[in-house]
Design a protein around this motif. Structure first.
Motif, PDB file in Angstrom:
ATOM      1  N   VAL A  31       7.069  -8.848   9.643  1.00  0.00           N
ATOM      2  CA  VAL A  31       6.505  -7.780   8.836  1.00  0.00           C
ATOM      3  C   VAL A  31       7.616  -6.913   8.274  1.00  0.00           C
ATOM      4  CG1 VAL A  31       4.877  -5.861   8.758  1.00  0.00           C
ATOM      5  CG2 VAL A  31       4.469  -7.776  10.328  1.00  0.00           C
ATOM      6  N   ASN A  32       7.590  -6.686   6.976  1.00  0.00           N
ATOM      7  CA  ASN A  32       8.569  -5.808   6.345  1.00  0.00           C
ATOM      8  C   ASN A  32       7.931  -4.437   6.142  1.00  0.00           C
ATOM      9  OD1 ASN A  32      10.778  -4.758   5.071  1.00  0.00           O
ATOM     10  ND2 ASN A  32      10.872  -6.308   3.467  1.00  0.00           N
ATOM     11  N   THR A  33       7.837  -3.975   4.932  1.00  0.00           N
ATOM     12  CA  THR A  33       7.261  -2.666   4.677  1.00  0.00           C
ATOM     13  C   THR A  33       5.761  -2.657   4.948  1.00  0.00           C
ATOM     14  OG1 THR A  33       8.950  -2.120   3.047  1.00  0.00           O
ATOM     15  CG2 THR A  33       6.879  -0.906   2.921  1.00  0.00           C
ATOM     16  N   MET A  34       5.300  -1.582   5.576  1.00  0.00           N
ATOM     17  CA  MET A  34       3.864  -1.372   5.797  1.00  0.00           C
ATOM     18  C   MET A  34       3.472  -0.044   5.155  1.00  0.00           C
ATOM     19  SD  MET A  34       3.477  -2.613   9.765  1.00  0.00           S
ATOM     20  CE  MET A  34       1.762  -3.162   9.627  1.00  0.00           C
ATOM     21  N   GLY A  35       2.218   0.074   4.804  1.00  0.00           N
ATOM     22  CA  GLY A  35       1.816   1.303   4.149  1.00  0.00           C
ATOM     23  C   GLY A  35       0.316   1.512   4.131  1.00  0.00           C
ATOM     24  N   TRP A  36      -0.039   2.675   3.618  1.00  0.00           N
ATOM     25  CA  TRP A  36      -1.450   3.047   3.449  1.00  0.00           C
ATOM     26  C   TRP A  36      -1.692   3.437   1.999  1.00  0.00           C
ATOM     27  CZ3 TRP A  36      -5.000   2.398   7.216  1.00  0.00           C
ATOM     28  CH2 TRP A  36      -4.532   2.232   8.519  1.00  0.00           C
ATOM     29  N   TYR A  37      -2.811   2.989   1.493  1.00  0.00           N
ATOM     30  CA  TYR A  37      -3.269   3.339   0.162  1.00  0.00           C
ATOM     31  C   TYR A  37      -4.701   3.853   0.305  1.00  0.00           C
ATOM     32  CZ  TYR A  37       0.744   0.774  -1.649  1.00  0.00           C
ATOM     33  OH  TYR A  37       2.030   0.357  -1.927  1.00  0.00           O
ATOM     34  N   ARG A  38      -5.178   4.544  -0.725  1.00  0.00           N
ATOM     35  CA  ARG A  38      -6.560   5.005  -0.668  1.00  0.00           C
ATOM     36  C   ARG A  38      -7.200   4.909  -2.047  1.00  0.00           C
ATOM     37  NH1 ARG A  38      -5.487  11.476   0.499  1.00  0.00           N
ATOM     38  NH2 ARG A  38      -4.714  12.017  -1.588  1.00  0.00           N
ATOM     39  N   GLN A  39      -8.513   4.809  -2.017  1.00  0.00           N
ATOM     40  CA  GLN A  39      -9.270   4.742  -3.260  1.00  0.00           C
ATOM     41  C   GLN A  39     -10.532   5.580  -3.121  1.00  0.00           C
ATOM     42  OE1 GLN A  39     -10.175   0.771  -4.635  1.00  0.00           O
ATOM     43  NE2 GLN A  39     -10.465   1.490  -6.720  1.00  0.00           N
ATOM     44  N   ALA A  40     -10.604   6.605  -3.938  1.00  0.00           N
ATOM     45  CA  ALA A  40     -11.782   7.465  -3.967  1.00  0.00           C
ATOM     46  C   ALA A  40     -12.762   6.915  -5.001  1.00  0.00           C
ATOM     47  CB  ALA A  40     -11.374   8.884  -4.314  1.00  0.00           C
ATOM     48  N   PRO A  41     -14.032   7.259  -4.900  1.00  0.00           N
ATOM     49  CA  PRO A  41     -15.029   6.756  -5.858  1.00  0.00           C
ATOM     50  C   PRO A  41     -14.644   7.092  -7.287  1.00  0.00           C
ATOM     51  CG  PRO A  41     -16.118   7.766  -3.994  1.00  0.00           C
ATOM     52  CD  PRO A  41     -14.656   8.057  -3.833  1.00  0.00           C
ATOM     53  N   GLY A  42     -14.670   6.099  -8.143  1.00  0.00           N
ATOM     54  CA  GLY A  42     -14.367   6.298  -9.553  1.00  0.00           C
ATOM     55  C   GLY A  42     -12.902   6.457  -9.880  1.00  0.00           C
ATOM     56  N   LYS A  43     -12.042   6.276  -8.878  1.00  0.00           N
ATOM     57  CA  LYS A  43     -10.607   6.440  -9.110  1.00  0.00           C
ATOM     58  C   LYS A  43      -9.863   5.154  -8.762  1.00  0.00           C
ATOM     59  CE  LYS A  43     -10.380  11.430  -8.432  1.00  0.00           C
ATOM     60  NZ  LYS A  43      -9.664  12.542  -7.730  1.00  0.00           N
ATOM     61  N   GLN A  44      -8.641   5.070  -9.263  1.00  0.00           N
ATOM     62  CA  GLN A  44      -7.803   3.916  -8.939  1.00  0.00           C
ATOM     63  C   GLN A  44      -7.215   4.052  -7.543  1.00  0.00           C
ATOM     64  OE1 GLN A  44      -4.882   3.655 -12.108  1.00  0.00           O
ATOM     65  NE2 GLN A  44      -6.162   2.204 -13.225  1.00  0.00           N
ATOM     66  N   ARG A  45      -6.885   2.911  -6.963  1.00  0.00           N
ATOM     67  CA  ARG A  45      -6.215   2.930  -5.668  1.00  0.00           C
ATOM     68  C   ARG A  45      -4.841   3.567  -5.834  1.00  0.00           C
ATOM     69  NH1 ARG A  45      -6.412  -2.422  -1.997  1.00  0.00           N
ATOM     70  NH2 ARG A  45      -8.594  -2.109  -2.619  1.00  0.00           N
ATOM     71  N   GLU A  46      -4.475   4.431  -4.881  1.00  0.00           N
ATOM     72  CA  GLU A  46      -3.198   5.127  -4.962  1.00  0.00           C
ATOM     73  C   GLU A  46      -2.442   5.044  -3.643  1.00  0.00           C
ATOM     74  OE1 GLU A  46      -3.877   9.280  -5.731  1.00  0.00           O
ATOM     75  OE2 GLU A  46      -4.830   9.627  -3.792  1.00  0.00           O
ATOM     76  N   LEU A  47      -1.129   5.111  -3.765  1.00  0.00           N
ATOM     77  CA  LEU A  47      -0.281   5.080  -2.585  1.00  0.00           C
ATOM     78  C   LEU A  47      -0.425   6.379  -1.801  1.00  0.00           C
ATOM     79  CD1 LEU A  47       3.325   3.855  -2.264  1.00  0.00           C
ATOM     80  CD2 LEU A  47       2.822   6.196  -1.628  1.00  0.00           C
ATOM     81  N   VAL A  48      -0.494   6.265  -0.487  1.00  0.00           N
ATOM     82  CA  VAL A  48      -0.488   7.432   0.393  1.00  0.00           C
ATOM     83  C   VAL A  48       0.878   7.567   1.060  1.00  0.00           C
ATOM     84  CG1 VAL A  48      -1.521   8.519   2.416  1.00  0.00           C
ATOM     85  CG2 VAL A  48      -2.974   7.251   0.808  1.00  0.00           C
ATOM     86  N   ALA A  49       1.300   6.495   1.735  1.00  0.00           N
ATOM     87  CA  ALA A  49       2.579   6.532   2.437  1.00  0.00           C
ATOM     88  C   ALA A  49       3.011   5.105   2.757  1.00  0.00           C
ATOM     89  CB  ALA A  49       2.485   7.337   3.727  1.00  0.00           C
ATOM     90  N   THR A  50       4.335   4.910   2.816  1.00  0.00           N
ATOM     91  CA  THR A  50       4.888   3.628   3.231  1.00  0.00           C
ATOM     92  C   THR A  50       5.999   3.846   4.233  1.00  0.00           C
ATOM     93  OG1 THR A  50       6.486   3.579   1.420  1.00  0.00           O
ATOM     94  CG2 THR A  50       4.367   2.497   1.030  1.00  0.00           C
ATOM     95  N   ILE A  51       6.275   2.799   5.010  1.00  0.00           N
ATOM     96  CA  ILE A  51       7.360   2.850   5.981  1.00  0.00           C
ATOM     97  C   ILE A  51       8.003   1.468   6.037  1.00  0.00           C
ATOM     98  CG2 ILE A  51       5.752   2.402   7.900  1.00  0.00           C
ATOM     99  CD1 ILE A  51       7.639   4.168   9.643  1.00  0.00           C
ATOM    100  N   THR A  52       9.328   1.443   5.919  1.00  0.00           N
ATOM    101  CA  THR A  52      10.027   0.166   5.943  1.00  0.00           C
ATOM    102  C   THR A  52      10.272  -0.279   7.382  1.00  0.00           C
ATOM    103  OG1 THR A  52      12.267   1.059   6.034  1.00  0.00           O
ATOM    104  CG2 THR A  52      11.229   0.901   3.849  1.00  0.00           C
TER     105      THR A  52
END
Length: 121
Positions: A31-52
């Motif tokens: 496993v290399n970089t891991m992260g979290w993204y989120r998507q609210a209703p009617g919106k595009q998925r967006e980056l929250v945080a990543t960790i290498t």
């Protein structure tokens, strides 16, 4: 076959905290970089945080100072500690990981199934 399994979402009052976890499972992978993204209703998925893999972190401006990403490499697990939650943090949160499965030609992006986080005002 590699899978990402998330846990920890739910309903919380504004100002509260939640901790998300995402574990990669399968056989023979790195496993290399891991992260979290989120998507609210009617919106595009967006980056929250990543960790290498070397624990270098990156955060969206909207969560800096409130969210903390961390990982346990021995468990192939990434965490997202979310404090001082706001109603605008309400979204489906997705785990992401760059994974090289032994025997495959390269790294691929894997996604979890998503976990709902709802922050009530």
């Amino acid at each position: 076959q590699v899978q990402l399994v998330e846990s920890g979402g739910g309903l919380v009052q504004a100002g509260g905290s939640l901790r998300l976890a995402c574990a990669a499972s399968g056989s023979s992978f790195l496993v290399n970089t891991m992260g979290w993204y989120r998507q609210a209703p009617g919106k595009q998925r967006e980056l929250v945080a990543t960790i290498t893999s070397r624990d270098i972190t990156n955060y969206a401006d909207s969560v800096k100072g409130r969210f903390t990403i961390s990982r346990d490499n021995a468990k192939n697990t990434v965490y997202l500690q979310m404090n001082s939650l706001k109603p605008e943090d309400t979204a489906v949160y997705y785990c992401n990981a760059e994974i090289w499965a032994i025997g495959s030609p390269g790294e691929y992006d894997y996604w979890g199934q998503g976990t709902q986080v709802t922050v009530a005002s």
